[in-house]
Scaffold this motif. Structure first.
Motif, short mmCIF file in Angstrom:
data_model
loop_
_atom_site.label_atom_id
_atom_site.label_comp_id
_atom_site.label_asym_id
_atom_site.label_seq_id
_atom_site.Cartn_x
_atom_site.Cartn_y
_atom_site.Cartn_z
N PHE A 176 -2.89 12.86 -7.98
CA PHE A 176 -2.61 11.95 -9.09
C PHE A 176 -1.24 12.22 -9.72
O PHE A 176 -0.62 11.31 -10.24
N LYS A 177 -0.77 13.44 -9.63
CA LYS A 177 0.59 13.74 -10.11
C LYS A 177 1.59 12.94 -9.28
O LYS A 177 2.53 12.34 -9.81
N LYS A 178 1.39 12.91 -7.97
CA LYS A 178 2.27 12.13 -7.09
C LYS A 178 2.16 10.64 -7.40
O LYS A 178 3.17 9.92 -7.43
N TYR A 199 0.82 -1.21 0.00
CA TYR A 199 0.00 0.00 0.00
C TYR A 199 0.86 1.27 0.00
O TYR A 199 1.87 1.34 0.70
N HIS A 200 0.40 2.25 -0.77
CA HIS A 200 1.03 3.57 -0.81
C HIS A 200 -0.08 4.61 -0.82
O HIS A 200 -1.12 4.39 -1.44
N GLN A 201 0.13 5.76 -0.16
CA GLN A 201 -0.87 6.82 -0.19
C GLN A 201 -0.25 8.13 -0.68
O GLN A 201 0.92 8.41 -0.42
N PHE A 202 -1.09 8.91 -1.38
CA PHE A 202 -0.69 10.19 -1.97
C PHE A 202 -1.79 11.20 -1.68
O PHE A 202 -2.96 10.92 -1.89
N GLU A 203 -1.39 12.39 -1.22
CA GLU A 203 -2.36 13.41 -0.83
C GLU A 203 -2.22 14.65 -1.71
O GLU A 203 -1.12 15.05 -2.05
N GLY A 204 -3.35 15.23 -2.05
CA GLY A 204 -3.38 16.50 -2.77
C GLY A 204 -4.36 17.44 -2.11
O GLY A 204 -5.47 17.03 -1.74
N ILE A 205 -3.94 18.69 -1.93
CA ILE A 205 -4.79 19.69 -1.27
C ILE A 205 -4.78 20.95 -2.11
O ILE A 205 -3.74 21.35 -2.64
N ARG A 221 -7.30 16.70 -6.72
CA ARG A 221 -7.18 15.37 -7.33
C ARG A 221 -5.98 15.33 -8.27
O ARG A 221 -5.21 14.38 -8.28
N ALA A 222 -5.80 16.41 -9.05
CA ALA A 222 -4.66 16.48 -9.97
C ALA A 222 -3.35 16.42 -9.20
O ALA A 222 -2.40 15.74 -9.62
#
Length: 191
Positions: free
Chosen positions: A181-183, A127-133, A177-178
């Motif tokens: 999703f970039k990460k 599992y990996h997590q990526f956050e965008g704000i 979201r962008a």
């Protein structure tokens, strides 16, 4: 690379496929035979995102990713947050959700808010997590017809138009979201 995107939201599917381009093939829940509702019972955006990805991995054994997004309004102590999609009830109606939020903010002078997306990627059980704000303001009335969810009442910082007044390409350059999703894309390309 083929990845299942654990969502039934057609708007998200279109937006994400446009962001990821041709380098990744997105498989839908329908294409893997998942017709049941995926649970979203956790108390945080990150935990809901992980729960959805875990469900697909555990039940279908398919590399996948899921996202959970919430709008967090400062004057409302982070509401609607993890309950953004069903803020006004189980019918998950965007207009009802926006109307309730605008009603609650009627007398608020602080209309600052942020959209947060957390993506959980599962590759071979890891599992990996990526956050965008993205930060911005809640305006007083709905504007625009593009996008979905709270887009007609959210103006991102340093802009004068709502997400719903922007094209999909414009929004994809700066949305929460962008950013997440970039990460994700950078991670996939480098691993």
């Amino acid at each position: 690379m083929k990845l299942c995107f654990a969502t039934n939201n057609i708007n998200k599917l279109r937006e994400v496929q446009a962001m990821l381009g041709d380098q990744f093939s997105i498989v839908t829940l329908e294409e893997i035979g998942c017709t049941e509702d995926i649970p979203e019972t956790k108390e945080t955006i990150a935990d809901n995102s992980a729960q959805k990805a875990e469900y697909i991995w555990d039940n279908y054994g398919i590399n996948c990713f899921s996202d959970d997004t919430g709008l967090e309004v400062h004057a409302l102590s982070g509401e609607p947050g993890v309950y953004s999609a069903r803020y006004a009830g189980p019918q998950r109606n965007a207009d009802d959700n926006m109307n309730l939020l605008l009603d609650k903010l009627t007398t608020a002078s602080d209309r600052s808010a942020q959209f947060k997306t957390v993506i959980t990627l599962v590759i071979d059980g890891i599992y990996h997590q990526f956050e965008g704000i993205v930060s911005g303001q809640i305006i007083h009335e709905k504007r625009g017809h593009e996008g979905f969810g709270y887009d007609p009442i959210f103006v991102p910082e340093d802009y004068s138009r709502t997400f719903a007044e922007m094209t999909m390409n414009e929004k994809a350059q700066l949305s929460h979201r962008a950013r997440a999703f970039k990460k994700l894309t950078e991670f996939l390309q480098n691993n």
